[in-house]
Design a protein around this motif. Structure first.
Motif, PDB file in Angstrom:
ATOM      1  N   LEU A   1       0.716  -1.250   0.156  1.00 22.03           N
ATOM      2  CA  LEU A   1       0.117   0.134   0.075  1.00 22.03           C
ATOM      3  C   LEU A   1       0.631   1.378  -0.089  1.00 22.03           C
ATOM      4  CD1 LEU A   1      -2.949   1.065  -0.084  1.00 22.03           C
ATOM      5  CD2 LEU A   1      -2.774   1.106   2.554  1.00 22.03           C
ATOM      6  N   LYS A   2       1.892   0.991   0.829  1.00 18.71           N
ATOM      7  CA  LYS A   2       2.874   2.225   0.794  1.00 18.71           C
ATOM      8  C   LYS A   2       3.382   2.620  -0.575  1.00 18.71           C
ATOM      9  CE  LYS A   2       6.657   4.408   3.330  1.00 18.71           C
ATOM     10  NZ  LYS A   2       7.773   4.012   4.597  1.00 18.71           N
ATOM     11  N   SER A   3       3.673   1.528  -1.133  1.00 17.99           N
ATOM     12  CA  SER A   3       4.458   1.713  -2.626  1.00 17.99           C
ATOM     13  C   SER A   3       3.412   2.449  -3.664  1.00 17.99           C
ATOM     14  CB  SER A   3       4.830   0.512  -3.091  1.00 17.99           C
ATOM     15  OG  SER A   3       5.257   0.465  -4.271  1.00 17.99           O
ATOM     16  N   ALA A   4       1.991   1.750  -3.588  1.00 19.75           N
ATOM     17  CA  ALA A   4       1.044   2.432  -4.265  1.00 19.75           C
ATOM     18  C   ALA A   4       0.519   3.866  -3.876  1.00 19.75           C
ATOM     19  CB  ALA A   4      -0.322   1.515  -4.104  1.00 19.75           C
ATOM     20  N   LEU A   5       0.763   4.132  -2.874  1.00 20.86           N
ATOM     21  CA  LEU A   5       0.286   5.622  -2.457  1.00 20.86           C
ATOM     22  C   LEU A   5       1.570   6.532  -2.396  1.00 20.86           C
ATOM     23  CD1 LEU A   5      -1.562   4.761   0.782  1.00 20.86           C
ATOM     24  CD2 LEU A   5      -2.677   5.283  -1.463  1.00 20.86           C
ATOM     25  N   ASN A   6       2.776   5.818  -2.668  1.00 27.60           N
ATOM     26  CA  ASN A   6       3.927   6.931  -2.976  1.00 27.60           C
ATOM     27  C   ASN A   6       4.796   6.344  -4.151  1.00 27.60           C
ATOM     28  OD1 ASN A   6       4.086   8.461   0.205  1.00 27.60           O
ATOM     29  ND2 ASN A   6       3.472   6.284   0.258  1.00 27.60           N
ATOM     30  N   PRO A   7       4.211   6.638  -5.143  1.00 31.49           N
ATOM     31  CA  PRO A   7       4.621   6.080  -6.521  1.00 31.49           C
ATOM     32  C   PRO A   7       5.727   6.901  -6.793  1.00 31.49           C
ATOM     33  CG  PRO A   7       2.740   7.387  -7.140  1.00 31.49           C
ATOM     34  CD  PRO A   7       2.475   7.244  -5.544  1.00 31.49           C
ATOM     35  N   LYS A   8       6.753   6.275  -7.418  1.00 34.39           N
ATOM     36  CA  LYS A   8       8.046   7.016  -7.825  1.00 34.39           C
ATOM     37  C   LYS A   8       7.865   7.544  -9.275  1.00 34.39           C
ATOM     38  CE  LYS A   8      11.333   3.960  -5.538  1.00 34.39           C
ATOM     39  NZ  LYS A   8      12.337   2.680  -5.598  1.00 34.39           N
ATOM     40  N   ARG A   9       8.034   8.848  -9.190  1.00 39.51           N
ATOM     41  CA  ARG A   9       7.611   9.754 -10.454  1.00 39.51           C
ATOM     42  C   ARG A   9       8.759  10.486 -10.542  1.00 39.51           C
ATOM     43  NH1 ARG A   9       1.291  10.867 -11.231  1.00 39.51           N
ATOM     44  NH2 ARG A   9       0.581   8.955 -10.775  1.00 39.51           N
TER      45      ARG A   9
ATOM     46  N   LYS B   1      -9.369  11.141  -7.179  1.00 40.43           N
ATOM     47  CA  LYS B   1     -10.228  10.315  -8.300  1.00 40.43           C
ATOM     48  C   LYS B   1     -10.637   8.830  -7.786  1.00 40.43           C
ATOM     49  CE  LYS B   1     -12.800  10.599 -11.835  1.00 40.43           C
ATOM     50  NZ  LYS B   1     -14.000  11.258 -12.107  1.00 40.43           N
ATOM     51  N   ALA B   2      -9.541   8.210  -7.318  1.00 43.33           N
ATOM     52  CA  ALA B   2      -9.686   6.941  -6.996  1.00 43.33           C
ATOM     53  C   ALA B   2     -10.567   6.322  -5.794  1.00 43.33           C
ATOM     54  CB  ALA B   2      -8.123   6.315  -6.891  1.00 43.33           C
ATOM     55  N   VAL B   3     -10.310   7.437  -4.722  1.00 40.84           N
ATOM     56  CA  VAL B   3     -11.039   7.208  -3.626  1.00 40.84           C
ATOM     57  C   VAL B   3     -12.597   7.573  -3.640  1.00 40.84           C
ATOM     58  CG1 VAL B   3      -9.245   7.586  -1.840  1.00 40.84           C
ATOM     59  CG2 VAL B   3     -10.581   9.564  -2.706  1.00 40.84           C
ATOM     60  N   GLU B   4     -13.136   8.578  -4.682  1.00 44.43           N
ATOM     61  CA  GLU B   4     -14.141   8.798  -5.049  1.00 44.43           C
ATOM     62  C   GLU B   4     -14.921   7.642  -5.898  1.00 44.43           C
ATOM     63  OE1 GLU B   4     -13.802  13.687  -5.378  1.00 44.43           O
ATOM     64  OE2 GLU B   4     -13.798  12.686  -6.972  1.00 44.43           O
ATOM     65  N   ASN B   5     -14.195   6.891  -6.545  1.00 43.09           N
ATOM     66  CA  ASN B   5     -14.408   5.722  -7.478  1.00 43.09           C
ATOM     67  C   ASN B   5     -14.196   4.451  -6.863  1.00 43.09           C
ATOM     68  OD1 ASN B   5     -15.634   4.995  -9.874  1.00 43.09           O
ATOM     69  ND2 ASN B   5     -13.610   4.724 -10.705  1.00 43.09           N
ATOM     70  N   GLY B   6     -14.390   4.295  -5.427  1.00 45.48           N
ATOM     71  CA  GLY B   6     -13.993   3.113  -4.953  1.00 45.48           C
ATOM     72  C   GLY B   6     -12.747   2.340  -5.235  1.00 45.48           C
TER      73      GLY B   6
ATOM     74  N   GLY C   1      -0.689   6.466 -18.627  1.00 48.13           N
ATOM     75  CA  GLY C   1      -0.072   5.915 -17.601  1.00 48.13           C
ATOM     76  C   GLY C   1      -1.092   4.794 -17.266  1.00 48.13           C
ATOM     77  N   LYS C   2      -0.478   4.038 -16.154  1.00 51.50           N
ATOM     78  CA  LYS C   2      -1.328   2.862 -15.464  1.00 51.50           C
ATOM     79  C   LYS C   2      -2.503   3.170 -14.792  1.00 51.50           C
ATOM     80  CE  LYS C   2       2.893   0.169 -15.392  1.00 51.50           C
ATOM     81  NZ  LYS C   2       3.941  -0.911 -14.416  1.00 51.50           N
ATOM     82  N   GLU C   3      -3.335   2.279 -14.836  1.00 53.43           N
ATOM     83  CA  GLU C   3      -4.730   2.489 -13.846  1.00 53.43           C
ATOM     84  C   GLU C   3      -4.116   2.270 -12.501  1.00 53.43           C
ATOM     85  OE1 GLU C   3      -8.944   0.505 -14.306  1.00 53.43           O
ATOM     86  OE2 GLU C   3      -7.544  -0.980 -13.410  1.00 53.43           O
ATOM     87  N   ILE C   4      -4.952   3.227 -11.647  1.00 51.75           N
ATOM     88  CA  ILE C   4      -4.663   2.951 -10.234  1.00 51.75           C
ATOM     89  C   ILE C   4      -5.680   2.051  -9.738  1.00 51.75           C
ATOM     90  CG2 ILE C   4      -4.659   4.205  -7.857  1.00 51.75           C
ATOM     91  CD1 ILE C   4      -3.350   6.541  -9.511  1.00 51.75           C
ATOM     92  N   ASN C   5      -5.160   0.747  -9.056  1.00 47.15           N
ATOM     93  CA  ASN C   5      -6.354   0.092  -8.621  1.00 47.15           C
ATOM     94  C   ASN C   5      -5.897  -0.338  -7.171  1.00 47.15           C
ATOM     95  OD1 ASN C   5      -8.331  -1.904  -7.802  1.00 47.15           O
ATOM     96  ND2 ASN C   5      -8.810  -2.405 -10.013  1.00 47.15           N
ATOM     97  N   LEU C   6      -6.447   0.211  -6.136  1.00 45.44           N
ATOM     98  CA  LEU C   6      -5.741  -0.185  -4.610  1.00 45.44           C
ATOM     99  C   LEU C   6      -6.364  -1.316  -4.372  1.00 45.44           C
ATOM    100  CD1 LEU C   6      -6.380   3.542  -3.135  1.00 45.44           C
ATOM    101  CD2 LEU C   6      -4.139   2.476  -4.211  1.00 45.44           C
ATOM    102  N   ASN C   7      -7.470  -1.762  -4.971  1.00 46.36           N
ATOM    103  CA  ASN C   7      -8.173  -3.147  -4.309  1.00 46.36           C
ATOM    104  C   ASN C   7      -7.324  -4.458  -5.050  1.00 46.36           C
ATOM    105  OD1 ASN C   7     -10.524  -1.760  -3.321  1.00 46.36           O
ATOM    106  ND2 ASN C   7     -11.081  -1.277  -5.522  1.00 46.36           N
ATOM    107  N   MET C   8      -7.038  -4.192  -6.156  1.00 43.53           N
ATOM    108  CA  MET C   8      -6.011  -5.095  -6.527  1.00 43.53           C
ATOM    109  C   MET C   8      -4.551  -5.321  -6.024  1.00 43.53           C
ATOM    110  SD  MET C   8      -7.311  -5.403 -11.002  1.00 43.53           S
ATOM    111  CE  MET C   8      -6.290  -7.024 -10.990  1.00 43.53           C
ATOM    112  N   LYS C   9      -4.242  -4.075  -5.705  1.00 45.99           N
ATOM    113  CA  LYS C   9      -2.736  -4.101  -5.165  1.00 45.99           C
ATOM    114  C   LYS C   9      -2.963  -4.863  -3.869  1.00 45.99           C
ATOM    115  CE  LYS C   9       0.113  -1.548  -7.841  1.00 45.99           C
ATOM    116  NZ  LYS C   9       1.361  -2.003  -8.407  1.00 45.99           N
ATOM    117  N   LEU C  10      -3.844  -4.797  -2.886  1.00 45.02           N
ATOM    118  CA  LEU C  10      -4.040  -5.280  -1.827  1.00 45.02           C
ATOM    119  C   LEU C  10      -4.466  -6.855  -1.783  1.00 45.02           C
ATOM    120  CD1 LEU C  10      -6.360  -2.337  -0.103  1.00 45.02           C
ATOM    121  CD2 LEU C  10      -3.918  -3.030   0.653  1.00 45.02           C
TER     122      LEU C  10
END
Length: 575
Positions: free
Chosen positions: A348-356, A369-374, A382-391
């Motif tokens: 989760l830390k990696s997903a919330l702090n992406p290297k850019r 946008k992600a938290v507003e969209n589940g 760029g890539k889709e952000i999907n916190l659920n799939m990461k977890l």
């Protein structure tokens, strides 16, 4: 099909305090009204004059655009499939933002009969409705073609990102049996005109072979993809559509388009099994209908008992094998639960702090946008952000191999390690001993085959629900957290959202992953029980109907015969 636009028009949309930040909603409004929607009330925007060209829009029905030629069709659907040029994007009348899907039907084309070609956006669609449809269709595809330029098939990032991102949706979470990597423009070489036809063809074929080797090497590196697909499922093609029609340098076979046509034709030919089955059913029903009454010497009860004993033995054998499968699932998932508990915070830390390269500039908007969209955000680039799939990644990784072995998309073994395919009442073996019941045994064999075919299709659908349940459970467990994070505004929003999500995961990790495991195991257990129950019940009824009818109540199949006769005749006409 068009969406209704009312839900995205707030009553106070023209109030100075209101501002639409949702690009999806803004694009939909502009498609219908141009820029003038900002100056109109909700009631004014519902005036009929805005919908003269698309009256179907108000009732969310399909709009049909018949055309006599491909050129006419292309011109008529352009405004429904494109956003227009940059200069025209702010003009109304470019309806792509409100179109859910476009279906093109080509009449009298036997080549694609029973085969549907779907052109999907490369890595999904920012339009939420189309993106939802995209993900659902991907899970239903039996074959996927990834198209890339011949000159840079490995350098192009998008095709490879597509395969990585959707591999689980195609494999364990889908029905895909073939992935074809198609490299186009194989004859696009600047100096070909300097060679004669034979030398030019040799040069192209050499380049094609080198490209295939490069792509295959890259495919072998894709460990995530290989978890879901065997080498036999992955193929590379190098094609030239121009030379297929012109024949300037390559023979038709060497353009490899005939190979792709043959593949599509084989998909189509699979539909001929329908005719074969109905033909068989027609013959069996005809025989049963015309059969004379058998003598009553008690032999029918003997064959009934034998068949019922065979059925009981087969069901018990299937139960044992399914229990072993359940035990393996339980073991793999428990390992995944423990790994998830250990690694979820780092993931989760990696997903919330992406290297850019640009730091976190713009990321706070994507996370918002992600938290507003589940928990999911589809950025423009760029890539889709999907916190659920990461977890859920550690859980899915733990079960992927076992799941694929249990529910293979390819091959002939079938689901549950082949136990359904191996099921048999041994009717063929009983024919010699009970010759007078041959027609009834043929009928039972037909019922057995039909039932196994239906069950394999049903399981193929149900197994997707089982696999996706892991992510679904985690997604549901995270919703309250996302809603809370979405409330933050102003200075410090990014860090507040991060802290909220991290605290929730830390507090929930001891139950969330266990719940995901338990839900999958329940769905698996329910599926197994349904399979066993349906198989036992249906075959018992078939035995009863075919062999325990007395001489006064022989099985009457006249209505069934008439129905099958009509279907059979229709299939013969269209074959």
């Amino acid at each position: 099909m068009l969406h209704t636009i009312e839900p995205v028009i707030p009553e106070s949309h023209n109030n100075d305090e209101y501002d639409i930040h949702d690009n999806d909603a803004r694009d939909k409004l502009t498609a219908v009204y141009g820029e003038e929607w900002t100056e109109k009330s909700c009631e004014q925007l519902m005036e009929p004059r805005y919908f003269r060209e698309i009256p179907e829009f108000l009732s969310s029905t399909q709009k049909s655009l018949p055309s006599k030629s491909a050129k006419d069709l292309s011109e008529s659907i352009m405004k429904y499939t494109r956003n227009g040029t940059k200069d025209k994007q702010k003009e109304k009348g470019w309806y792509w933002p409100i179109v859910k899907s476009v279906t093109v039907r080509v009449p009298k084309n036997n080549f694609l009969q029973h085969v549907t070609l779907v052109d999907l956006p490369g890595n999904g669609d920012r339009n939420k409705s189309r993106d939802t449809m995209w993900k659902e269709i991907v899970g239903n595809c039996s074959a996927v073609w990834v198209v890339a330029d011949m000159n840079r098939p490995v350098a192009e990032k998008e095709p490879w990102e597509i395969l990585r991102e959707i591999s689980s949706q195609l494999g364990n979470g889908g029905e895909c049996r073939h992935i074809h990597f198609i490299c186009t423009k194989s004859d696009a070489m600047d100096d070909l005109h300097e060679y004669n036809k034979a030398d030019a063809q040799a040069l192209i074929l050499k380049a094609n072979q080198e490209t295939k080797e490069i792509v295959n090497e890259e495919l072998n590196k894709e460990t995530k993809l290989k978890k879901h697909f065997s080498d036999e499922c992955l193929q590379v093609f190098t094609v030239s559509s121009k030379d297929f029609f012109r024949g300037e340098y390559l023979s038709p076979e060497n353009t490899e388009i005939p190979r792709l046509q043959e593949f599509l034709q084989n998909l189509n030919d699979c539909q001929s099994e329908t005719l074969n089955y109905v033909s068989g059913a027609h013959g069996i029903l005809s025989l049963i209908h015309g059969a004379n009454s058998r003598g009553d010497d008690g032999r029918n009860e003997d064959v009934c008992v034998t068949l019922e004993n065979n059925l009981s033995f087969q069901i018990e054998s299937m139960k044992d094998k399914m229990n072993n499968i359940k035990a393996n699932f339980e073991k793999c998932l428990q390992e995944g639960v423990e790994r998830s508990k250990r690694t979820c915070e780092d993931i989760l830390k990696s997903a919330l702090n992406p290297k850019r390269k640009s730091g976190y500039q713009g990321f706070h908007k994507q996370l918002k946008k992600a938290v507003e969209n589940g928990g999911i955000c589809k950025p423009k680039k760029g890539k889709e952000i999907n916190l659920n799939m990461k977890l859920t990644s550690s859980l899915t990784d733990s079960i992927d191999e076992e799941f694929r072995n249990t529910f293979p998309n390819e091959g002939k073994s079938g689901p549950f390690n082949g136990v359904i395919s191996k099921f048999t009442l041994d009717t063929e073996g009983l024919k010699q001993k009970y010759e007078e019941f041959e027609l009834q045994l043929v009928f039972l064999k037909s019922e057995e085959d039909r039932l196994k075919t239906d069950m394999r299709k049903s399981i193929r659908k149900q197994k997707k629900i089982v696999y996706r349940s892991l992510t679904k459970t985690v997604e549901e467990a995270m919703q309250d957290c996302y809603k809370q994070a979405a409330l933050f505004t102003g200075v410090g929003t990014l860090q507040n959202m991060r802290d909220t999500i991290e605290k929730h995961v830390y507090a929930s990790k001891n139950t969330m992953f266990e719940d995901a495991k338990n839900n999958m195991m329940k769905l698996l257990k329910d599926l197994m029980e349904n399979v066993l129950g349906r198989l036992e019940k249906t075959m018992k009824e078939s035995i009863e109907l075919s062999l325990r009818t007395d001489e006064h109540s022989l099985l009457d199949v006249s209505s069934e015969l008439k129905e099958v006769q009509e279907i059979y005749n229709e299939l013969r006409k269209s074959s």
